[in-house]
Design an enzyme around this catalytic site. Structure first.
Site, PDB file in Angstrom:
ATOM      1  N   GLY A 219     -18.205  17.918  21.721  1.00  0.00           N
ATOM      2  CA  GLY A 219     -16.843  18.447  21.599  1.00  0.00           C
ATOM      3  C   GLY A 219     -16.483  19.317  22.805  1.00  0.00           C
ATOM      4  O   GLY A 219     -17.255  18.971  23.803  1.00  0.00           O
ATOM      5  N   SER A 220     -16.056  20.289  22.475  1.00  0.00           N
ATOM      6  CA  SER A 220     -15.473  21.181  23.655  1.00  0.00           C
ATOM      7  C   SER A 220     -16.296  21.909  24.287  1.00  0.00           C
ATOM      8  O   SER A 220     -16.181  22.608  25.326  1.00  0.00           O
ATOM      9  CB  SER A 220     -14.401  22.180  23.182  1.00  0.00           C
ATOM     10  OG  SER A 220     -12.990  21.233  22.667  1.00  0.00           O
TER      11      SER A 220
END
Length: 479
Positions: A219-220
């Site tokens: 993810g981020s």
């Protein structure tokens, strides 16, 4: 001698020759593998008569041998705080061993060549031979904080902490865990075998070390890699990129909130990291192109093959993506990006260490039964991932994640010091999102870098994973 008898004699001699060759082959080339084969019961029974060395965290014996008692000459393996250390220490049980018990077996059972002199000395003095003691790099406070944090949530997950300067693994916990004492009994072998089978067949897979051997979409948190690629290729923290409400990448890629970043204006790289803007970071990945993104990921350790620390570590993957739609999604840690928590801890550690990623290791030293050090860790650089200037820029950008005006991970902040962090909320094929947080502290003298993942937490990394990372960092710093 008539012809039939001669033929029979030749055939018999040939059979004896084949038999001798087979025996020679087994004794010369297969002896070690047969000796160590998990089904070699004699090997296991003999191992129970050996005084196996201890595994220690600091001065605490977390795995040790003691006599069974009575007339028995066997030793029983005991584990202290077994659940907390099982993901690393493993278990020594009938027919096999896991974790450090397996990886450092030749030291623990005394058969390693580095112990030959000590063993010979013991033989001359009449002392019973003993295995060597293995000292781990783990920090008990950080390991405890990782276990407490993950178990309190009730989700599967993992947490890893590194010393950025050396690569020493300060914590590695995987949830769920198990108690190795329950499978190591030599007096209640049937119950121990039954328990092991239950662990192997459990849907929760407690025998899996999720910190080292499970890969997740990061993810981020992967936006740190994307930002590093941008900075290494001429961008500055104030460089801007379009940050609309959504991008059409085959399917819509929205931000984590309704609307654009930066009120619809092009967003700076620094601000995009602070608020974790999806659309601008996806645009950065597409702007940089597949080769530059691929090279930067590999510089941090992706695609470098399996690693031993000495536990086996599964490779993290960041493919060369030529499809712009997939490349854009990979820039925010989705698509085909897969990472172990250890790998994301290495990313945070590389930033903390001025750009140099150190090779992780779990064994600090080995001491023989006379307390003489026979092996000591030698920290080494794994890769030069980024320049020191890029590392400083990323550090300042990650500080804003924990203490900026629009911080996305304030729960990872520690009062009285600066913490650099990055949140991650990773979409999964099925089920709720995985929740990540990577960080290091203190910024002015980094002592610990952390990666935490909570499986299917369904919230943000700043909500679920960041508090665990905070507790782990505090445990190391306040020791």
């Amino acid at each position: 001698m008539n012809k039939p008898i001669r033929r029979l004699a030749i055939f018999s001699l040939a059979l004896f020759g084949v038999l001798m060759l087979n025996v020679s082959w087994i004794q010369t080339f297969q002896a070690e593998s047969l000796q160590e084969h998990p089904y070699n019961r004699r090997q296991f029974v003999e191992s129970l008569t050996q005084h196996r060395g201890s595994i220690l965290v600091g001065s605490e014996e977390v795995a040790y041998s003691e006599p069974v008692g009575g007339d028995s000459e066997q030793f029983q393996r005991k584990y202290k705080n077994g659940q907390m250390y099982a993901p690393v220490v493993g278990a020594f049980r009938a027919g096999s061993a896991t974790g450090i018990e397996r990886a450092e077996n030749s030291f623990l059972d005394g058969s390693n060549q580095l112990l030959a002199v000590n063993n010979f000395r013991d033989m001359l003095t009449g002392e019973e031979p003993e295995g060597a003691d293995v000292y781990l790099t783990l920090n008990s406070g950080a390991q405890q904080a990782a276990m407490d944090g993950l178990e309190s949530l009730g989700n599967n997950g993992a947490a890893v902490a590194l010393d950025p300067e050396t690569g020493a693994v300060l914590a590695s916990y995987s949830s769920p865990s198990y108690d190795p004492s329950s499978v190591a009994s030599v007096t209640e072998t049937e119950q121990a075998a039954k328990k092991w089978t239950e662990l192997e067949q459990s849907e929760q897979n407690p025998l899996l070390n999720r910190g080292l051997n499970e890969v997740y979409p990061p993810g981020s948190t992967y936006k740190v890699v994307t930002a590093a690629a941008a900075l290494e290729n001429g961008a500055t923290p104030e460089s801007t990129m379009a940050a609309p409400e959504s991008l059409d990448l085959g399917a819509p890629l929205p931000n984590a909130w309704p609307g654009p970043c930066n009120d619809g204006n092009p967003d700076t790289l620094a601000h995009s990291i602070e608020i974790s803007c999806n659309t601008s970071m996806a645009n950065w990945a597409m702007e940089l192109g597949p080769e530059k993104m691929h090279e930067q990921a590999e510089a941090f350790g992706f695609n470098q093959g399996p690693m031993e620390i000495p536990l086996d570590v599964t490779e993290s993957s960041s493919p060369l993506e030529t499809d712009p739609n997939i490349l854009g999604r990979s820039g925010i840690g989705q698509a085909n990006i897969e990472s172990t928590p250890l790998q994301m801890a290495m990313v945070a550690s590389g930033v903390a260490n001025g750009g140099d990623v150190m090779k992780p290791y779990l064994v600090d030293s080995v001491q023989n039964s006379n307390l003489e050090e026979v092996k000591a860790a030698q920290p080494e650089v794994f890769s030069e991932a980024i320049s020191s200037g890029t590392a400083e820029d990323l550090t300042q950008m990650m500080i804003a994640v924990t203490e900026g005006d629009e911080a996305s991970g304030p729960a990872g902040a520690i009062p009285g010091m600066q913490v650099a962090g990055k949140t991650g909320t990773a979409e999964t094929a099925t089920g709720p999102t995985h929740n990540w947080f990577i960080s290091f502290a203190p910024v002015d003298d980094p002592q610990v870098a952390v990666a935490v993942v909570v499986e299917n937490g369904g919230e943000s990394g700043g909500t679920l994973a960041a508090p665990i990372a905070k507790e782990m960092m505090e445990a190391v710093i306040n020791e």
